[in-house]
Design a protein around this motif. Sequence first.
Motif, PDB file in Angstrom:
ATOM      1  N   ARG A 164       1.815  64.522  -1.062  1.00 18.51           N
ATOM      2  CA  ARG A 164       3.099  63.871  -0.995  1.00 18.51           C
ATOM      3  C   ARG A 164       4.528  64.212  -0.502  1.00 18.51           C
ATOM      4  O   ARG A 164       5.317  64.232   0.012  1.00 18.51           O
ATOM      5  N   GLU A 165       5.058  64.620  -1.978  1.00 18.41           N
ATOM      6  CA  GLU A 165       6.109  64.531  -2.312  1.00 18.41           C
ATOM      7  C   GLU A 165       7.039  65.946  -1.143  1.00 18.41           C
ATOM      8  O   GLU A 165       7.890  65.363  -1.418  1.00 18.41           O
ATOM      9  N   ARG A 166       6.375  66.226  -0.927  1.00 16.14           N
ATOM     10  CA  ARG A 166       6.910  68.020  -0.093  1.00 16.14           C
ATOM     11  C   ARG A 166       6.829  66.874   1.048  1.00 16.14           C
ATOM     12  O   ARG A 166       7.067  67.560   2.224  1.00 16.14           O
ATOM     13  N   PHE A 167       5.837  65.634   1.959  1.00 17.47           N
ATOM     14  CA  PHE A 167       6.087  65.667   3.472  1.00 17.47           C
ATOM     15  C   PHE A 167       7.421  65.094   3.702  1.00 17.47           C
ATOM     16  O   PHE A 167       7.642  63.645   3.231  1.00 17.47           O
ATOM     17  N   CYS A 168       8.040  66.203   4.642  1.00 17.11           N
ATOM     18  CA  CYS A 168       8.862  65.599   5.013  1.00 17.11           C
ATOM     19  C   CYS A 168       9.061  64.311   6.349  1.00 17.11           C
ATOM     20  O   CYS A 168       8.096  64.370   6.328  1.00 17.11           O
ATOM     21  N   VAL A 169       9.738  64.446   7.206  1.00 21.48           N
ATOM     22  CA  VAL A 169       9.412  62.918   7.903  1.00 21.48           C
ATOM     23  C   VAL A 169       8.708  63.689   9.060  1.00 21.48           C
ATOM     24  O   VAL A 169       7.529  63.052   9.905  1.00 21.48           O
ATOM     25  N   GLU A 170       9.356  64.801   8.981  1.00 21.19           N
ATOM     26  CA  GLU A 170       8.558  65.213  10.511  1.00 21.19           C
ATOM     27  C   GLU A 170       7.284  65.466  10.671  1.00 21.19           C
ATOM     28  O   GLU A 170       6.190  65.192  10.985  1.00 21.19           O
ATOM     29  N   ASP A 171       6.936  65.659   8.977  1.00 22.20           N
ATOM     30  CA  ASP A 171       5.581  65.848   8.425  1.00 22.20           C
ATOM     31  C   ASP A 171       4.165  65.261   8.163  1.00 22.20           C
ATOM     32  O   ASP A 171       3.268  65.046   9.428  1.00 22.20           O
ATOM     33  N   ILE A 172       5.140  64.044   8.629  1.00 18.69           N
ATOM     34  CA  ILE A 172       4.175  62.009   8.298  1.00 18.69           C
ATOM     35  C   ILE A 172       3.913  62.440   9.884  1.00 18.69           C
ATOM     36  O   ILE A 172       3.107  61.989  10.278  1.00 18.69           O
ATOM     37  N   HIS A 173       4.925  62.568  11.428  1.00 14.45           N
ATOM     38  CA  HIS A 173       4.693  62.560  12.134  1.00 14.45           C
ATOM     39  C   HIS A 173       3.264  63.419  13.089  1.00 14.45           C
ATOM     40  O   HIS A 173       2.595  62.832  13.116  1.00 14.45           O
ATOM     41  N   ASP A 174       4.000  64.777  12.908  1.00 19.85           N
ATOM     42  CA  ASP A 174       2.922  66.068  12.669  1.00 19.85           C
ATOM     43  C   ASP A 174       1.525  65.600  12.447  1.00 19.85           C
ATOM     44  O   ASP A 174       0.382  65.554  13.035  1.00 19.85           O
ATOM     45  N   ALA A 175       1.388  64.906  10.969  1.00 19.84           N
ATOM     46  CA  ALA A 175      -0.178  64.791  11.071  1.00 19.84           C
ATOM     47  C   ALA A 175      -1.034  63.246  10.743  1.00 19.84           C
ATOM     48  O   ALA A 175      -1.839  63.653  11.353  1.00 19.84           O
ATOM     49  N   THR A 176      -0.611  62.801  11.169  1.00 20.15           N
ATOM     50  CA  THR A 176      -0.897  61.532  12.026  1.00 20.15           C
ATOM     51  C   THR A 176      -1.267  61.366  12.949  1.00 20.15           C
ATOM     52  O   THR A 176      -2.555  61.487  13.806  1.00 20.15           O
ATOM     53  N   PHE A 177      -0.506  62.301  14.437  1.00 15.07           N
ATOM     54  CA  PHE A 177      -0.788  62.422  14.827  1.00 15.07           C
ATOM     55  C   PHE A 177      -1.897  63.305  15.697  1.00 15.07           C
ATOM     56  O   PHE A 177      -2.671  63.038  16.214  1.00 15.07           O
ATOM     57  N   ALA A 178      -1.895  64.188  14.448  1.00 16.10           N
ATOM     58  CA  ALA A 178      -2.567  65.151  14.705  1.00 16.10           C
ATOM     59  C   ALA A 178      -4.712  64.732  14.020  1.00 16.10           C
ATOM     60  O   ALA A 178      -5.242  64.188  14.708  1.00 16.10           O
ATOM     61  N   GLY A 179      -3.603  64.030  13.232  1.00 15.65           N
ATOM     62  CA  GLY A 179      -5.530  62.617  12.667  1.00 15.65           C
ATOM     63  C   GLY A 179      -5.870  62.527  14.073  1.00 15.65           C
ATOM     64  O   GLY A 179      -7.049  61.459  14.286  1.00 15.65           O
ATOM     65  N   SER A 180      -4.961  61.488  14.533  1.00 19.02           N
ATOM     66  CA  SER A 180      -4.823  60.576  15.254  1.00 19.02           C
ATOM     67  C   SER A 180      -5.769  61.090  16.885  1.00 19.02           C
ATOM     68  O   SER A 180      -6.291  60.150  17.277  1.00 19.02           O
ATOM     69  N   VAL A 181      -4.751  62.081  16.817  1.00 18.39           N
ATOM     70  CA  VAL A 181      -5.858  63.038  18.180  1.00 18.39           C
ATOM     71  C   VAL A 181      -7.472  63.443  17.874  1.00 18.39           C
ATOM     72  O   VAL A 181      -8.186  62.796  19.111  1.00 18.39           O
ATOM     73  N   GLN A 182      -7.685  63.652  16.452  1.00 14.60           N
ATOM     74  CA  GLN A 182      -8.498  64.081  16.605  1.00 14.60           C
ATOM     75  C   GLN A 182      -9.847  62.576  16.265  1.00 14.60           C
ATOM     76  O   GLN A 182     -11.058  63.290  16.617  1.00 14.60           O
ATOM     77  N   MET A 183      -9.442  61.697  16.638  1.00  9.54           N
ATOM     78  CA  MET A 183     -10.048  60.718  15.181  1.00  9.54           C
ATOM     79  C   MET A 183     -10.177  59.529  17.340  1.00  9.54           C
ATOM     80  O   MET A 183     -11.721  59.701  17.897  1.00  9.54           O
ATOM     81  N   LEU A 184      -9.073  60.021  18.421  1.00  5.90           N
ATOM     82  CA  LEU A 184      -9.439  59.383  20.227  1.00  5.90           C
ATOM     83  C   LEU A 184     -10.625  60.983  20.098  1.00  5.90           C
ATOM     84  O   LEU A 184     -11.094  60.337  20.586  1.00  5.90           O
ATOM     85  N   ASP A 185     -10.829  61.975  19.881  1.00  6.16           N
ATOM     86  CA  ASP A 185     -11.578  62.831  21.301  1.00  6.16           C
ATOM     87  C   ASP A 185     -12.889  62.996  20.083  1.00  6.16           C
ATOM     88  O   ASP A 185     -13.631  63.223  20.275  1.00  6.16           O
ATOM     89  N   SER A 186     -12.929  62.559  18.798  1.00  9.15           N
ATOM     90  CA  SER A 186     -14.222  62.143  17.941  1.00  9.15           C
ATOM     91  C   SER A 186     -14.936  60.690  18.745  1.00  9.15           C
ATOM     92  O   SER A 186     -15.850  59.766  18.009  1.00  9.15           O
ATOM     93  N   GLY A 187     -14.371  59.627  18.987  1.00 10.73           N
ATOM     94  CA  GLY A 187     -15.213  58.518  19.812  1.00 10.73           C
ATOM     95  C   GLY A 187     -14.502  57.309  19.171  1.00 10.73           C
ATOM     96  O   GLY A 187     -14.736  56.006  19.019  1.00 10.73           O
ATOM     97  N   VAL A 188     -13.603  57.738  18.094  1.00  8.87           N
ATOM     98  CA  VAL A 188     -12.764  56.077  17.154  1.00  8.87           C
ATOM     99  C   VAL A 188     -11.958  55.843  17.935  1.00  8.87           C
ATOM    100  O   VAL A 188     -10.413  56.346  18.381  1.00  8.87           O
ATOM    101  N   THR A 189     -12.324  55.036  18.085  1.00 12.31           N
ATOM    102  CA  THR A 189     -11.336  54.427  19.249  1.00 12.31           C
ATOM    103  C   THR A 189      -9.619  53.404  18.449  1.00 12.31           C
ATOM    104  O   THR A 189      -8.341  53.081  19.202  1.00 12.31           O
ATOM    105  N   GLY A 190     -10.316  53.137  17.111  1.00 15.22           N
ATOM    106  CA  GLY A 190      -9.497  52.064  16.369  1.00 15.22           C
ATOM    107  C   GLY A 190      -9.162  52.495  14.740  1.00 15.22           C
ATOM    108  O   GLY A 190     -10.674  52.974  14.585  1.00 15.22           O
TER     109      GLY A 190
END
Length: 453
Positions: free
Chosen positions: A99-125
């Motif tokens: 986590r020490e290596r995560f820059c600001v844009e990494d947090i955005h990209d990682a969170t975006f990737a996870g959230s898209v996959q959750m929605l695709d998997s039926g996880v709305t919340g």
Amino acid sequence: MPETTNREPSLLIKGAAVLSMDETVGDLTNGDILISGDRITAVGPGLSAPDAEIVDARGMIAIPGLIDTHMHAWQTPLKGLHADGWTFDDYQSRVFHLRERFCVEDIHDATFAGSVQMLDSGVTGVLDFCHNVMSPDHAEAGLRAHRRTGQRTLWAYGMLGSFDAPPEDHAWRLEHLRELRGRTGDDGLLRVGVALSSLEFGSLDRTATEIALARELGMRMTVHQNPAGQIRALHRAGLLGPDILPAHANAADDEELELLAECGGGISFTPEGEFGGGRSMTVLNRAHRAGVCSSLGIDTAARVSIDLFAAMRLTFLLMRNVDAAAEREAGRYPLERRPGTPLVEPRHLLEYATVNAARSLGLGHELGRLAPGCLADLVLVDTEPYGMALGDPAAHIVLQTGPGDVDTVVVGGAVRKRGKRLTDLDPAEAGAAARRVRERVLSGPPPAKGARE
Ligand SMILES: [Zn+2]
């Protein structure tokens, strides 16, 4: 994004097997769901709404959107890094120190990737426990990603910084929280919450400060609960409440479970990681019997897949195993049914991932059920071409369904997936975002040890 002010009929789902998870509405073998704006306005057979867009749901099971109550979305690109984890240090050294290596844009990209996959998997919340807030900009990046994906999110602001961080490190987090409350108080799908400092790493005083601020600001809280006795410690300090959601709590004793149940509180269990890590799973059954509001989470893609159907399935089987093992040890084997044993049916696990999860996020009055007045977050699960299981359709969801069966996803009345394709998000873009994070985070020498969970 949903149009929250439009109260005209907008979407009519026709011909589904409806598992409303609502006591009044019940189940329908051939039911319709009418959505107006961001709310469900009617559930029943033979509904009509001339102006509504029709969704043909024959051969599908309609369920409330699944809700994950313990997820670290920032770890999504680290998929597989903890696959054969065994010791606590494995997690610390392979996953958490990155986590020490995560820059600001990494947090955005990682969170975006996870959230898209959750929605695709039926996880709305989701309750996104972000324990990687190394600056206010990191926090803003996580929130920006969730705004972009439009998943219904309680984004829990991590209070723990680096090891040996000076007191100012905690102070800016508290200040930023206060500022965010003013800015994001009514952000529709996105709310800000607090991921409290773990008691074993922070002090009770420090955690008490965080709880006081969260309550002043009306924010929900969550906390990693690993060592025994912490729920009792919070109770004795007068801090325990239903607005704090402990995650894991495998070591909780029966008195602690009673304390949680008495205050209307819950626990987020993440059984795949907990079971694989050798933790006691009797807590699942003890919590259920005590009346604790149990819900489920994936925890980290570094270990297991973003698949809440799998979490429901494993949890059901674990709870059956706990009961069966107790029977065997009591000399009652082969198994026979007795009052209260076995404890759970498959449907209970769908409750964990919908009704109970919504309650745990403070939204039980308007989320987690398919009923008039509720927020229109739902999933249509395709049972074709192989057909629906015999018996309770809830058992089909818990024991026979995977993310690949998710045909349609609706969040706040907006159709986000239909015909097994996301409508306004691109999975390839999510994959590319995750790869960017890997390229930035996993190259170069290992980061200095200094952070802790
Ligand atoms: Zn966790």
